[in-house]
Design a protein around this motif. Structure first.
Motif, short mmCIF file in Angstrom:
data_model
loop_
_atom_site.label_atom_id
_atom_site.label_comp_id
_atom_site.label_asym_id
_atom_site.label_seq_id
_atom_site.Cartn_x
_atom_site.Cartn_y
_atom_site.Cartn_z
N GLN A 40 13.05 0.41 6.45
CA GLN A 40 13.85 -0.95 6.33
C GLN A 40 14.69 -0.32 7.05
OE1 GLN A 40 12.10 -3.79 6.16
NE2 GLN A 40 10.83 -2.42 5.57
N GLN A 41 15.20 -1.47 8.44
CA GLN A 41 16.89 -1.19 9.08
C GLN A 41 17.45 -2.73 8.29
OE1 GLN A 41 17.27 0.84 11.29
NE2 GLN A 41 15.26 1.29 10.62
N SER A 42 17.04 -3.51 7.44
CA SER A 42 17.90 -4.59 6.52
C SER A 42 18.98 -4.38 6.10
CB SER A 42 17.23 -5.60 5.67
OG SER A 42 17.88 -6.22 5.56
N ARG A 83 0.84 -0.70 0.22
CA ARG A 83 0.25 -0.16 -0.14
C ARG A 83 0.67 1.37 0.19
NH1 ARG A 83 -3.59 -2.25 4.79
NH2 ARG A 83 -1.30 -2.80 5.19
N ASP A 84 1.97 1.61 0.56
CA ASP A 84 3.45 2.41 0.31
C ASP A 84 4.21 2.10 -0.16
OD1 ASP A 84 4.48 4.87 0.61
OD2 ASP A 84 3.24 5.18 2.79
N PRO A 85 4.52 1.51 -0.48
CA PRO A 85 5.98 0.49 -0.84
C PRO A 85 7.07 1.95 -0.80
CG PRO A 85 5.11 1.11 -2.78
CD PRO A 85 3.66 1.00 -2.29
N ARG A 86 7.52 2.93 -1.03
CA ARG A 86 8.46 3.97 -1.07
C ARG A 86 8.68 4.45 0.34
NH1 ARG A 86 9.56 4.96 -6.24
NH2 ARG A 86 8.25 5.26 -7.93
N ARG A 87 7.65 4.72 1.06
CA ARG A 87 7.54 4.46 2.68
C ARG A 87 8.57 2.88 3.59
NH1 ARG A 87 3.28 8.45 4.70
NH2 ARG A 87 2.59 8.30 2.48
#
Length: 132
Positions: free
Chosen positions: A43-45, A34-38
């Motif tokens: 992400q911490q990985s 639903r919100d791929p850019r945010r």
């Protein structure tokens, strides 16, 4: 080596960014479409972040490569040379992405440089072949 080989390499290079974004999505927390850019920003990985960077770099490398193949063809550069450079470029770009994702920064930079040299070679050969 035919021109068809070079065109297949252009096709492969066009799809490489999608490979790396798939790795980024698979390497992070549960993906949220639903919100791929945010989602990517959160992400911490490190693997996910590096795979996303490989994706962006693949987009940047594609246009000059595709232009180089087309320009070399239009300028009459021998098809075997175009095909060979295209294969070498794709090999370098696959290595670049793998090394990026795995965090080998020095080797990654060497693979990037190898691909860049292939693009320069295509463009220079096109220019040399077209000049009177």
């Amino acid at each position: 080596m035919t021109l068809a080989t070079a065109y297949v390499c252009v096709l492969i290079a066009a799809f490489l960014p999608y490979l790396w974004v798939a790795v980024a999505k698979a390497s992070g927390e549960r993906y949220d479409n639903r919100d791929p850019r945010r989602w990517q920003e959160r992400q911490q990985s490190q693997r996910s972040l590096r795979a996303n960077a490989a994706q962006l770099n693949s987009y940047e490398a594609f246009a000059p490569f595709a232009a180089g193949v087309i320009m070399a063809q239009l300028a009459g550069v021998p098809h075997t040379q175009i095909g060979t450079l295209a294969i070498v470029f794709v090999v370098f770009r696959i290595l670049h992405g793998l090394l990026y994702v795995s965090g080998h920064h020095m080797l990654r930079s060497a693979a990037w440089a190898g691909g860049f040299v292939c693009v320069l070679w295509l463009l220079v050969q096109a220019a040399l072949n077209i000049t009177p």
